[in-house]
Design a protein around this motif. Structure first.
Motif, PDB file in Angstrom:
ATOM      1  N   ARG A  73       0.832  -1.204   0.000  1.00  0.00           N
ATOM      2  CA  ARG A  73       0.000   0.000   0.000  1.00  0.00           C
ATOM      3  C   ARG A  73       0.867   1.256   0.000  1.00  0.00           C
ATOM      4  O   ARG A  73       0.489   2.281  -0.516  1.00  0.00           O
ATOM      5  N   GLY A  74       2.043   1.183   0.657  1.00  0.00           N
ATOM      6  CA  GLY A  74       2.868   2.385   0.838  1.00  0.00           C
ATOM      7  C   GLY A  74       3.325   3.073  -0.428  1.00  0.00           C
ATOM      8  O   GLY A  74       3.564   4.279  -0.438  1.00  0.00           O
ATOM      9  N   GLY A  75       3.428   2.309  -1.528  1.00  0.00           N
ATOM     10  CA  GLY A  75       3.885   2.912  -2.776  1.00  0.00           C
ATOM     11  C   GLY A  75       2.821   3.725  -3.496  1.00  0.00           C
ATOM     12  O   GLY A  75       3.132   4.511  -4.394  1.00  0.00           O
ATOM     13  N   GLN A 100       0.888   4.035   8.510  1.00  0.00           N
ATOM     14  CA  GLN A 100       0.388   2.984   7.624  1.00  0.00           C
ATOM     15  C   GLN A 100      -0.615   3.570   6.630  1.00  0.00           C
ATOM     16  O   GLN A 100      -1.358   4.489   6.958  1.00  0.00           O
ATOM     17  N   VAL A 101      -0.596   3.033   5.428  1.00  0.00           N
ATOM     18  CA  VAL A 101      -1.570   3.433   4.397  1.00  0.00           C
ATOM     19  C   VAL A 101      -2.648   2.358   4.369  1.00  0.00           C
ATOM     20  O   VAL A 101      -2.332   1.170   4.275  1.00  0.00           O
ATOM     21  N   ASP A 102      -3.917   2.758   4.459  1.00  0.00           N
ATOM     22  CA  ASP A 102      -4.977   1.746   4.442  1.00  0.00           C
ATOM     23  C   ASP A 102      -5.617   1.649   3.053  1.00  0.00           C
ATOM     24  O   ASP A 102      -5.337   2.441   2.159  1.00  0.00           O
ATOM     25  N   ASP A 103      -6.492   0.645   2.900  1.00  0.00           N
ATOM     26  CA  ASP A 103      -7.129   0.390   1.598  1.00  0.00           C
ATOM     27  C   ASP A 103      -7.986   1.572   1.133  1.00  0.00           C
ATOM     28  O   ASP A 103      -8.082   1.833  -0.062  1.00  0.00           O
ATOM     29  N   TYR A 104      -8.597   2.272   2.075  1.00  0.00           N
ATOM     30  CA  TYR A 104      -9.432   3.418   1.701  1.00  0.00           C
ATOM     31  C   TYR A 104      -8.574   4.493   1.021  1.00  0.00           C
ATOM     32  O   TYR A 104      -8.959   5.052  -0.012  1.00  0.00           O
ATOM     33  N   GLU A 105      -7.381   4.762   1.597  1.00  0.00           N
ATOM     34  CA  GLU A 105      -6.470   5.750   0.987  1.00  0.00           C
ATOM     35  C   GLU A 105      -6.017   5.294  -0.399  1.00  0.00           C
ATOM     36  O   GLU A 105      -5.938   6.088  -1.329  1.00  0.00           O
ATOM     37  N   VAL A 106      -5.710   3.995  -0.509  1.00  0.00           N
ATOM     38  CA  VAL A 106      -5.281   3.447  -1.804  1.00  0.00           C
ATOM     39  C   VAL A 106      -6.354   3.709  -2.854  1.00  0.00           C
ATOM     40  O   VAL A 106      -6.093   4.207  -3.948  1.00  0.00           O
TER      41      VAL A 106
END
Length: 210
Positions: free
Chosen positions: A32-34, A194-200
């Motif tokens: 997710r981080g990328g 952390q990056v979550d799925d919503y942000e992605v």
């Protein structure tokens, strides 16, 4: 070198990738981080953004030990896979593809993945520790017959960078920092939330091309 956050690292990488602006290229972010980084780079370079969805196949007796990796379209196996039954590999590949398909639909809805053939693929992540997963991903992307594969990362361990440079399918590696005392990617960011799925999903559904 310590980055303020992923945003700062992305802007610095975008400067190094300036010669790809508006070219026949796609930014491929590793979730997710990328993804937030890939969005900034794609926006600055006027390029489309796509995610690379891949997952390792774990050894049946040691799930953390990778014997290969799978994307929605392809599969790569290491030498260690020879000791494992083909039935297990087939079942795991099917199971992983189901998971990846669900994740892709969650991120994109019914949108089809972009065509990668004859494109310059710029793979973006927030850092690389061992390099094993990204190398499996690169091998699979090579099967798509791209024009060129570029890896762009803010920070990497020296051993992982060497592995990347020795990988025959990588045409160019852009790495801003290779510290000696490398323990984890997060130690080189002041803010490494952390990056979550919503942000992605939010980033993937924004338009990157002006």
């Amino acid at each position: 070198m310590v980055f303020k956050d992923r945003m700062e690292a992305a802007h610095l990488l975008a400067e190094k990738l300036e010669n790809y602006k508006k070219k026949n290229a796609i930014i491929l972010a590793i979730p997710r981080g990328g993804v937030p980084m890939g969005y900034i780079i794609a926006k600055q370079l006027d390029l489309p953004l796509e995610v690379v969805l891949s997952k390792k196949i774990g050894h049946p007796l040691h799930k953390e030990f990778a014997i290969g990796a799978v994307t929605l379209k392809s599969q790569v196996l290491s030498a260690a896979a020879k000791e494992v039954s083909t039935t297990y590999i087939e079942e795991e590949t099917k199971r992983i593809r189901t998971l990846l398909t669900k994740r892709y639909q969650d991120y994109y809805g019914n949108k089809k993945p972009k065509e990668l053939k004859n494109k310059i693929l710029i793979i973006v992540d927030d850092g690389i520790a061992t390099g094993n997963t990204i190398i499996s991903t690169i091998e699979m992307l090579h099967e798509e017959q791209p024009e060129k594969i570029v890896v762009a990362i803010p920070v990497s361990s020296q051993s992982a960078l060497q592995k990347l440079k020795n990988t025959p399918f990588v045409d160019e590696v852009i790495c801003l920092s290779t510290p000696e005392n490398f323990r984890a990617v997060g130690q080189f960011y002041k803010n490494f939330d952390q990056v979550d799925d919503y942000e992605v999903k939010t980033f993937l559904n924004k338009d990157t091309i002006n």
